[in-house]
Design a protein around this motif. Structure first.
Motif, PDB file in Angstrom:
ATOM      1  N   HIS A  62       1.976 -41.943 -33.219  1.00 55.96           N
ATOM      2  CA  HIS A  62       2.404 -43.017 -33.656  1.00 55.96           C
ATOM      3  C   HIS A  62       1.861 -42.708 -35.097  1.00 55.96           C
ATOM      4  CE1 HIS A  62       3.723 -45.873 -31.166  1.00 55.96           C
ATOM      5  NE2 HIS A  62       3.333 -45.580 -30.468  1.00 55.96           N
ATOM      6  N   ARG A  63       0.519 -41.864 -35.206  1.00 56.32           N
ATOM      7  CA  ARG A  63      -0.697 -41.977 -36.679  1.00 56.32           C
ATOM      8  C   ARG A  63       0.474 -41.190 -37.485  1.00 56.32           C
ATOM      9  NH1 ARG A  63      -4.591 -39.128 -34.607  1.00 56.32           N
ATOM     10  NH2 ARG A  63      -5.718 -41.608 -34.294  1.00 56.32           N
ATOM     11  N   LEU A  64       0.827 -39.486 -36.639  1.00 55.58           N
ATOM     12  CA  LEU A  64       2.207 -38.950 -37.784  1.00 55.58           C
ATOM     13  C   LEU A  64       3.141 -39.806 -38.254  1.00 55.58           C
ATOM     14  CD1 LEU A  64       3.109 -35.865 -38.650  1.00 55.58           C
ATOM     15  CD2 LEU A  64       4.559 -36.336 -36.502  1.00 55.58           C
ATOM     16  N   ILE A  65       4.084 -40.641 -37.347  1.00 58.93           N
ATOM     17  CA  ILE A  65       5.094 -41.838 -37.930  1.00 58.93           C
ATOM     18  C   ILE A  65       4.747 -42.305 -39.035  1.00 58.93           C
ATOM     19  CG2 ILE A  65       7.001 -42.904 -37.490  1.00 58.93           C
ATOM     20  CD1 ILE A  65       6.834 -41.853 -34.609  1.00 58.93           C
ATOM     21  N   VAL A  66       3.026 -43.452 -38.977  1.00 60.90           N
ATOM     22  CA  VAL A  66       2.974 -44.044 -39.527  1.00 60.90           C
ATOM     23  C   VAL A  66       2.309 -43.952 -41.223  1.00 60.90           C
ATOM     24  CG1 VAL A  66       3.598 -46.093 -38.288  1.00 60.90           C
ATOM     25  CG2 VAL A  66       0.528 -44.241 -38.649  1.00 60.90           C
ATOM     26  N   THR A  67       2.279 -42.215 -41.463  1.00 62.88           N
ATOM     27  CA  THR A  67       1.838 -41.587 -42.334  1.00 62.88           C
ATOM     28  C   THR A  67       2.526 -41.003 -43.118  1.00 62.88           C
ATOM     29  OG1 THR A  67       1.063 -40.187 -40.635  1.00 62.88           O
ATOM     30  CG2 THR A  67      -1.133 -41.868 -41.602  1.00 62.88           C
ATOM     31  N   SER A  68       4.045 -40.909 -42.867  1.00 67.03           N
ATOM     32  CA  SER A  68       5.550 -39.805 -43.407  1.00 67.03           C
ATOM     33  C   SER A  68       5.787 -40.902 -44.329  1.00 67.03           C
ATOM     34  CB  SER A  68       6.458 -39.892 -42.244  1.00 67.03           C
ATOM     35  OG  SER A  68       7.113 -41.101 -42.041  1.00 67.03           O
ATOM     36  N   GLY A  69       6.030 -40.215 -45.382  1.00 73.48           N
ATOM     37  CA  GLY A  69       6.734 -41.054 -46.859  1.00 73.48           C
ATOM     38  C   GLY A  69       8.203 -41.866 -45.692  1.00 73.48           C
ATOM     39  N   ALA A  70       8.695 -41.063 -44.383  1.00 74.40           N
ATOM     40  CA  ALA A  70       9.896 -42.357 -44.354  1.00 74.40           C
ATOM     41  C   ALA A  70       9.501 -43.137 -43.398  1.00 74.40           C
ATOM     42  CB  ALA A  70      10.851 -41.249 -43.367  1.00 74.40           C
ATOM     43  N   TYR A  71       8.147 -43.651 -43.089  1.00 79.44           N
ATOM     44  CA  TYR A  71       7.876 -44.887 -42.798  1.00 79.44           C
ATOM     45  C   TYR A  71       7.144 -46.097 -44.412  1.00 79.44           C
ATOM     46  CZ  TYR A  71       5.556 -49.043 -40.355  1.00 79.44           C
ATOM     47  OH  TYR A  71       4.840 -49.486 -39.612  1.00 79.44           O
ATOM     48  N   ARG A  72       6.832 -44.546 -45.004  1.00 80.27           N
ATOM     49  CA  ARG A  72       5.667 -46.059 -45.989  1.00 80.27           C
ATOM     50  C   ARG A  72       6.515 -45.899 -47.163  1.00 80.27           C
ATOM     51  NH1 ARG A  72       0.190 -41.899 -47.541  1.00 80.27           N
ATOM     52  NH2 ARG A  72       2.469 -40.429 -47.217  1.00 80.27           N
ATOM     53  N   GLN A  73       8.347 -46.047 -47.098  1.00 79.22           N
ATOM     54  CA  GLN A  73       9.346 -46.005 -48.803  1.00 79.22           C
ATOM     55  C   GLN A  73       9.275 -47.759 -48.369  1.00 79.22           C
ATOM     56  OE1 GLN A  73      12.704 -43.447 -49.082  1.00 79.22           O
ATOM     57  NE2 GLN A  73      12.930 -44.471 -46.251  1.00 79.22           N
ATOM     58  N   ALA A  74       9.690 -48.294 -48.961  1.00 81.68           N
ATOM     59  CA  ALA A  74       9.647 -50.029 -49.720  1.00 81.68           C
ATOM     60  C   ALA A  74      11.157 -50.090 -49.406  1.00 81.68           C
ATOM     61  CB  ALA A  74       9.504 -49.960 -51.166  1.00 81.68           C
ATOM     62  N   SER A  75      11.435 -51.739 -49.084  1.00 78.73           N
ATOM     63  CA  SER A  75      12.411 -52.155 -48.446  1.00 78.73           C
ATOM     64  C   SER A  75      13.251 -52.298 -49.809  1.00 78.73           C
ATOM     65  CB  SER A  75      12.207 -53.147 -47.264  1.00 78.73           C
ATOM     66  OG  SER A  75      11.790 -52.721 -46.596  1.00 78.73           O
ATOM     67  N   HIS A  76      13.439 -51.967 -50.841  1.00 78.34           N
ATOM     68  CA  HIS A  76      14.079 -52.392 -51.691  1.00 78.34           C
ATOM     69  C   HIS A  76      15.754 -51.632 -51.349  1.00 78.34           C
ATOM     70  CE1 HIS A  76      10.566 -54.202 -53.813  1.00 78.34           C
ATOM     71  NE2 HIS A  76       9.992 -53.364 -53.636  1.00 78.34           N
ATOM     72  N   PHE A  77      16.291 -52.821 -52.265  1.00 75.47           N
ATOM     73  CA  PHE A  77      18.064 -51.969 -51.942  1.00 75.47           C
ATOM     74  C   PHE A  77      18.167 -50.848 -52.583  1.00 75.47           C
ATOM     75  CE2 PHE A  77      22.182 -52.863 -53.032  1.00 75.47           C
ATOM     76  CZ  PHE A  77      23.008 -52.492 -51.413  1.00 75.47           C
ATOM     77  N   ARG A  78      19.400 -50.364 -52.441  1.00 75.43           N
ATOM     78  CA  ARG A  78      19.808 -49.290 -53.850  1.00 75.43           C
ATOM     79  C   ARG A  78      20.512 -49.248 -53.486  1.00 75.43           C
ATOM     80  NH1 ARG A  78      16.610 -44.424 -52.870  1.00 75.43           N
ATOM     81  NH2 ARG A  78      17.544 -43.250 -53.397  1.00 75.43           N
ATOM     82  N   VAL A 138      10.033 -40.205 -27.544  1.00 76.99           N
ATOM     83  CA  VAL A 138      10.003 -39.641 -29.805  1.00 76.99           C
ATOM     84  C   VAL A 138      11.183 -40.597 -29.720  1.00 76.99           C
ATOM     85  CG1 VAL A 138      10.919 -38.638 -31.070  1.00 76.99           C
ATOM     86  CG2 VAL A 138       9.005 -37.667 -29.793  1.00 76.99           C
ATOM     87  N   ASN A 139      11.947 -41.059 -29.296  1.00 75.46           N
ATOM     88  CA  ASN A 139      13.382 -41.417 -29.263  1.00 75.46           C
ATOM     89  C   ASN A 139      13.396 -43.104 -29.565  1.00 75.46           C
ATOM     90  OD1 ASN A 139      15.956 -41.486 -31.137  1.00 75.46           O
ATOM     91  ND2 ASN A 139      16.401 -42.517 -29.534  1.00 75.46           N
ATOM     92  N   ARG A 140      11.728 -43.293 -28.230  1.00 75.87           N
ATOM     93  CA  ARG A 140      12.381 -44.655 -28.192  1.00 75.87           C
ATOM     94  C   ARG A 140      11.079 -45.388 -28.924  1.00 75.87           C
ATOM     95  NH1 ARG A 140      13.522 -47.108 -23.431  1.00 75.87           N
ATOM     96  NH2 ARG A 140      15.332 -46.429 -22.348  1.00 75.87           N
ATOM     97  N   LEU A 141       9.647 -44.787 -29.091  1.00 77.94           N
ATOM     98  CA  LEU A 141       9.261 -44.436 -30.609  1.00 77.94           C
ATOM     99  C   LEU A 141       9.462 -44.987 -32.383  1.00 77.94           C
ATOM    100  CD1 LEU A 141       7.081 -43.997 -27.944  1.00 77.94           C
ATOM    101  CD2 LEU A 141       5.564 -42.676 -29.895  1.00 77.94           C
ATOM    102  N   TRP A 142      10.320 -44.124 -32.610  1.00 73.00           N
ATOM    103  CA  TRP A 142      10.614 -43.810 -33.764  1.00 73.00           C
ATOM    104  C   TRP A 142      11.726 -45.169 -33.609  1.00 73.00           C
ATOM    105  CZ3 TRP A 142      10.576 -40.639 -37.239  1.00 73.00           C
ATOM    106  CH2 TRP A 142      10.901 -41.042 -38.666  1.00 73.00           C
ATOM    107  N   GLN A 143      12.020 -45.400 -32.828  1.00 70.34           N
ATOM    108  CA  GLN A 143      13.219 -46.783 -32.340  1.00 70.34           C
ATOM    109  C   GLN A 143      11.852 -48.173 -32.846  1.00 70.34           C
ATOM    110  OE1 GLN A 143      16.301 -47.749 -29.425  1.00 70.34           O
ATOM    111  NE2 GLN A 143      15.030 -49.258 -28.775  1.00 70.34           N
ATOM    112  N   GLN A 144      10.875 -48.711 -32.070  1.00 71.81           N
ATOM    113  CA  GLN A 144      10.440 -49.336 -32.376  1.00 71.81           C
ATOM    114  C   GLN A 144       9.900 -49.300 -33.419  1.00 71.81           C
ATOM    115  OE1 GLN A 144       8.807 -51.137 -29.890  1.00 71.81           O
ATOM    116  NE2 GLN A 144       8.119 -52.689 -30.893  1.00 71.81           N
ATOM    117  N   HIS A 145       9.595 -48.478 -34.557  1.00 74.89           N
ATOM    118  CA  HIS A 145       8.826 -48.254 -35.760  1.00 74.89           C
ATOM    119  C   HIS A 145       9.928 -48.570 -37.083  1.00 74.89           C
ATOM    120  CE1 HIS A 145       4.810 -47.345 -34.907  1.00 74.89           C
ATOM    121  NE2 HIS A 145       4.839 -46.357 -34.767  1.00 74.89           N
TER     122      HIS A 145
END
Length: 350
Positions: free
Chosen positions: A146-162, A96-103
């Protein structure tokens, strides 16, 4: 002399059987001995001083108190079952950690190969355990994870700086934005070929031999990796060491990377193909040519300033046939395509 000639002929037959277009696919396999035996401890590492035999069994530190020796053949199947057992959560956590790191670029545990006391603590321990449990419950389906991670709110965030979030979490360990990541060598080469309309998406088959051949179109996944003769371009673009386990690839920015993008026949050839395709569609109109290149390579329209600058460049550039030997022999349009392929906007994913 006759013996050497016979050996060379036999080698030719072997090479033909392995490399000819009609040769069957082959793979190395492991086969158990009919009567496997337990290995012995070498006292002080000396093979001339064998000690007591050690039964084939799972690691004591990861086993319950009722650990029993493996009893079926060599024990490889039982070892695999023990590694992937629901009673051994370490395997699922590491995967799981390796997959999370990949994404996301960084794992929930930053030390991907060290989950021990000396490794880094997980930033989200409950999330790590939840994902590990989901992986086990799904029958170890990586696609499901993979499907669970890429459909999560964390993955679908924008890259804008705050700025407000950066003051609280400057390293983005809490994932208040999607980290910007540079494409790997494989993804970058495939993207260049795809933009040029040359990527061969066939699945399976024999490997390709030459990564930087400008006419090679197979996905980089299928390029041969020879540990004894690893091409320099792999090292330049942070390819993982094929001689050892690697939890992640280094991220370096060195002049050799840009020199490759500027001078490689692979890049020049793909730039020419992108330019040729745009020329056929735009029929020589400079404004349309710039717009088509931006849409094809960067998936956006150029800004007004970019459009004005590059349109002026194309209209005022010296024709290729009038250039001196010291000047680039790529057409102005192909040079523009190559410049866009070399930009950070193309090689980084937001």
């Amino acid at each position: 002399t006759e013996r050497d000639e016979l050996r060379n002929l036999n080698n030719s037959v072997t090479a033909l059987a392995s490399n000819s277009p009609g040769a069957p696919m082959q793979a190395m396999v492991v086969q158990d001995k009919e009567a496997p035996w337990d290995g012995k401890i070498f006292l002080r590492g000396n093979p001339g001083r064998p000690g007591p035999a050690v039964p084939r069994q799972f690691l004591k530190v990861l086993s319950a108190e009722n650990r029993t020796p493996f009893g079926s053949g060599s024990g490889r199947l039982e070892l695999a079952n023990a590694i992937a057992s629901p009673a051994n959560p370490l395997t699922a956590r590491v995967i799981v950690n390796r997959l999370w790191q990949q994404h996301f670029g960084t794992g929930i545990v930053t030390t991907g190969s060290d989950f021990g006391a000396r490794g880094a603590a997980p930033s989200h321990p409950e999330l790590l355990d939840y994902l590990a449990a989901r992986l086990i419950d799904s029958g170890w389906s990586l696609k499901s994870l993979h499907r669970l991670i890429v459909t999560s709110g964390a993955y679908r965030q924008a890259s804008h700086f705050r700025p407000d979030a950066a003051n609280v979490d400057p390293e983005n360990r809490l994932l208040w934005r999607m980290p910007r990541q540079r494409m790997s060598l494989e993804a970058f080469r495939d993207s260049v070929l795809a933009v040029a309309g040359r990527l061969d998406q066939k699945v399976g088959g024999k490997p390709a031999d030459d990564l930087v051949n400008p006419d090679a179109t197979r996905r980089t996944l299928y390029c041969t990796v020879n540990r004894n003769e690893l091409p320099g371009v792999y090292r330049v673009f942070d390819f993982a060491d094929p001689d050892s386990s690697s939890p992640g690839r280094p991220q370096t920015t060195v002049p050799q990377q840009m020199l490759f993008l500027m001078n490689s026949p692979l890049m020049a050839r793909q730039a020419e193909r992108v330019a040729g395709s745009a020329w056929q569609q735009a029929a020589g109109n400079a404004t349309q040519l710039v717009t088509l290149l931006y849409r094809r390579i960067l998936a956006r329209d150029p800004t007004q300033q970019e459009l004005a600058d590059f349109t002026q460049y194309l209209e005022s550039a010296v024709p290729t046939e009038q250039r001196s030997s010291e000047q680039s022999q790529l057409s102005p349009l192909a040079q523009l395509a190559q410049v866009l392929l070399m930009t950070n906007e193309f090689s980084f994913v937001d």
